[in-house]
Every structure is written in C-alpha cells, then in structure tokens.
Design a protein around this motif. Structure first.
Motif, short mmCIF file in Angstrom:
data_model
loop_
_atom_site.label_atom_id
_atom_site.label_comp_id
_atom_site.label_asym_id
_atom_site.label_seq_id
_atom_site.Cartn_x
_atom_site.Cartn_y
_atom_site.Cartn_z
N PHE A 1 0.87 -1.17 0.00
CA PHE A 1 0.00 0.00 0.00
C PHE A 1 0.91 1.22 0.00
CE2 PHE A 1 -2.42 -3.19 2.48
CZ PHE A 1 -3.57 -3.26 1.71
N SER A 2 0.62 2.21 -0.80
CA SER A 2 1.41 3.44 -0.84
C SER A 2 0.50 4.63 -0.58
CB SER A 2 2.11 3.60 -2.19
OG SER A 2 2.90 4.76 -2.21
N PHE A 3 0.87 5.46 0.40
CA PHE A 3 0.04 6.60 0.79
C PHE A 3 0.86 7.88 0.69
CE2 PHE A 3 -1.48 3.01 3.61
CZ PHE A 3 -2.56 2.69 2.80
N GLU A 4 0.30 8.89 0.04
CA GLU A 4 0.92 10.21 -0.08
C GLU A 4 -0.12 11.25 0.31
OE1 GLU A 4 2.37 10.56 -4.06
OE2 GLU A 4 4.18 9.39 -3.66
N ASN A 5 -0.04 11.72 1.55
CA ASN A 5 -1.03 12.66 2.08
C ASN A 5 -2.44 12.12 1.87
OD1 ASN A 5 -1.68 15.10 3.42
ND2 ASN A 5 -2.11 16.12 1.48
N THR A 6 -2.60 10.83 2.17
CA THR A 6 -3.86 10.11 1.93
C THR A 6 -4.74 10.19 3.17
OG1 THR A 6 -2.67 8.59 0.49
CG2 THR A 6 -4.86 7.92 1.22
N GLY B 1 -17.05 9.62 15.10
CA GLY B 1 -16.29 10.84 15.26
C GLY B 1 -15.77 11.37 13.94
N ASP B 2 -15.14 12.54 13.99
CA ASP B 2 -14.63 13.23 12.80
C ASP B 2 -13.21 12.77 12.51
OD1 ASP B 2 -14.06 14.89 10.74
OD2 ASP B 2 -14.07 16.75 11.91
N VAL B 3 -13.00 12.14 11.34
CA VAL B 3 -11.67 11.65 10.97
C VAL B 3 -11.14 12.34 9.72
CG1 VAL B 3 -12.10 9.40 12.03
CG2 VAL B 3 -12.65 9.75 9.61
N ASN B 4 -11.83 13.40 9.28
CA ASN B 4 -11.51 14.00 7.99
C ASN B 4 -10.13 14.64 7.95
OD1 ASN B 4 -13.97 13.31 6.74
ND2 ASN B 4 -15.00 15.05 7.72
N SER B 5 -9.57 15.03 9.09
CA SER B 5 -8.29 15.74 9.08
C SER B 5 -7.09 14.80 9.19
CB SER B 5 -8.24 16.74 10.25
OG SER B 5 -8.33 16.05 11.49
N ILE B 6 -7.31 13.49 9.33
CA ILE B 6 -6.22 12.54 9.54
C ILE B 6 -5.65 12.12 8.19
CG2 ILE B 6 -5.59 10.31 10.52
CD1 ILE B 6 -7.90 10.64 12.48
N LYS B 7 -4.32 12.26 8.02
CA LYS B 7 -3.64 11.94 6.77
C LYS B 7 -2.47 11.00 7.05
CE LYS B 7 -6.01 15.20 4.49
NZ LYS B 7 -6.94 14.94 3.37
N TYR B 8 -2.07 10.27 5.99
CA TYR B 8 -0.96 9.32 6.12
C TYR B 8 -0.02 9.43 4.93
CZ TYR B 8 -3.56 7.05 9.87
OH TYR B 8 -4.22 6.80 11.04
N ASP B 9 1.27 9.17 5.21
CA ASP B 9 2.30 9.05 4.18
C ASP B 9 3.12 7.79 4.46
OD1 ASP B 9 2.44 11.68 2.47
OD2 ASP B 9 2.13 12.33 4.54
N GLY B 10 3.57 7.12 3.39
CA GLY B 10 4.45 5.97 3.55
C GLY B 10 3.92 4.73 2.86
N GLU B 11 4.65 3.63 3.03
CA GLU B 11 4.28 2.35 2.43
C GLU B 11 4.12 1.29 3.50
OE1 GLU B 11 7.22 1.32 -0.47
OE2 GLU B 11 6.26 2.50 -2.06
N ILE B 12 3.20 0.35 3.24
CA ILE B 12 2.95 -0.78 4.15
C ILE B 12 2.82 -2.03 3.29
CG2 ILE B 12 1.40 -1.79 5.87
CD1 ILE B 12 0.48 1.00 6.60
N GLN B 13 3.45 -3.10 3.70
CA GLN B 13 3.34 -4.36 2.96
C GLN B 13 1.91 -4.89 3.00
OE1 GLN B 13 6.18 -7.09 4.58
NE2 GLN B 13 7.93 -6.13 3.56
N ARG B 14 1.47 -5.48 1.89
CA ARG B 14 0.11 -6.00 1.82
C ARG B 14 0.00 -7.43 2.32
NH1 ARG B 14 -3.55 -3.99 -3.09
NH2 ARG B 14 -2.91 -5.92 -4.08
#
Length: 218
Positions: A159-164, A185-198
């Motif tokens: 999985f690859s995330f760039e400000n996702t 709850g409100d999760v709209n402001s939470i972002k992620y960057d990086g890679e994770i093995q599938r």
C-alpha cells in the motif's frame, strides 16, 4: 485455455481465428483477491482487488479491445497493425505497445503511463500521455506528472500513501482484507504518508495506523 489456480494466473494460448462470432469472457476478482491474465496476443494483465475485465477469447478485427472496472496494470504486446483499446466507463485508452495502469474505483478514471505512449479520449477531449504522466477523467480530462512507483505499489505488494486521508486508506484496506468500515467521530483531518506491505495481518497494519485519539475495534 490453460489455468493455474495455485499461482493465480490464467493463460490463453494463441490459436487460429475462426469466422464465427466473437466469444467474450469476464474475469471478476473479489475483495481480498488478486489475479494475473495472459491474453491470446501475449498481453499481460494484473488485476487488483474488486476488479473485473471483459475480453474476447480470441482477438478479431482491426483492434484489440477490452473493458475494465476497478484497477488493472497492462503490459501490452506490440502489434502496430492492431491497436489495443481499453474501455473504462466513458474513457477510451488507445495504445500500441506499452505498460499502463488503469484505475476507476472512485467516481473518476485515472490512466497512468509507465512506458510507451497512449492516447486517452474522454467525451470530446483527447490527450497524449508521456511516461510518468497520468490522465484524470472527472468531468473534464486533465493530466499531471505522478510518482509511478506509488501508482504501481499495489502490483508490487505494497500500500502506498501520499497525504492520503484515513477514509481513503481504509477503503484500500476494506477491498484487500474484505472488511466493512464504520466511523465514530470526525476523521476527515487525519492523513498518512508511507508504504505498508500488503502481506501483513490486518491487526498489524491497524496498529501502525493508530495515533492519539484514534483507535480501531473489530
């Protein structure tokens, strides 16, 4: 037809084209699955989770045409006399010999060119892509330069995330692990960057995603 369930690969062997009607097959990959397909012309297709492809058992006529929903990566066999055409909703991708990634999980379609050259047609607009560029068909047709390694991460086991956003991250996990998601709850402001093995357990991935104020429950 040769099929190998152990390796999740279906291979069609070339055979003489007869004069009968074209026979069409549809390969559907469920949530939690991934498949490879070798078409009669030698084109290789990798299908991501929750995706499908409709294709002829043998290509006939002046063009090689298939229809895709979900996400698929193509390594297209070269044949200058018979262009390869991919249909995705209202988008038409015309290629000769190239590698390209198609995605339309969302309400729009992206076409990312890895090598070669493709022409993307959407409504009344056409663009010619260069390697490393992506066409986005979403009401209008636009193109942008992208990180192709991130686009192909799914094919290479990541999985690859760039400000996702968290919701987009969880949509990826829901398709791969075949789970349904609910939010409190409100999760709209939470972002992620990086890679994770599938190939990790879901619980391991969720632990990596947790942060103060954010917890997961099964």
């Amino acid at each position: 037809l040769q099929a190998s369930a152990d390796s999740n690969v279906i291979t069609y062997s070339p055979h003489p084209v007869n004069d009968g009607p074209v026979q069409w097959n549809k390969l559907t990959v469920p949530r939690g699955g991934q498949y490879q397909l070798v078409l009669p012309d030698g084109t290789r297709v990798w299908l991501n989770v929750a995706s499908e492809i409709t294709y002829p058992v043998a290509f006939k006529g002046p063009a090689r045409e298939v229809t895709v929903n979900g996400e698929a990566y193509f390594e297209i066999a070269q044949d200058a006399r018979h262009p390869f055409i991919i249909h995705v909703n209202d988008t038409r991708i015309n290629v000769l010999g190239t590698s390209v990634n198609i995605r339309n999980y969302e309400s729009y379609t992206t076409t990312t060119l890895i090598t070669g050259s493709v022409q993307v047609a959407y409504k009344e607009t056409q663009v010619q892509l260069r390697p490393g560029f992506q066409a986005i068909a979403n009401g209008t047709l636009q193109q942008r330069q992208v990180n192709t390694a991130a686009v192909l991460a799914w094919k290479n086991g990541y999985f690859s995330f760039e400000n996702t956003s968290l919701k987009d991250v969880m949509e990826e996990l829901s398709r791969w692990y075949d789970i349904d998601i609910k939010y409190n709850g409100d999760v709209n402001s939470i972002k992620y960057d990086g890679e994770i093995q599938r190939n990790l357990r879901l619980t391991s991935i969720l632990k990596q995603l947790e942060q103060p104020g954010l917890q997961f429950k099964f």
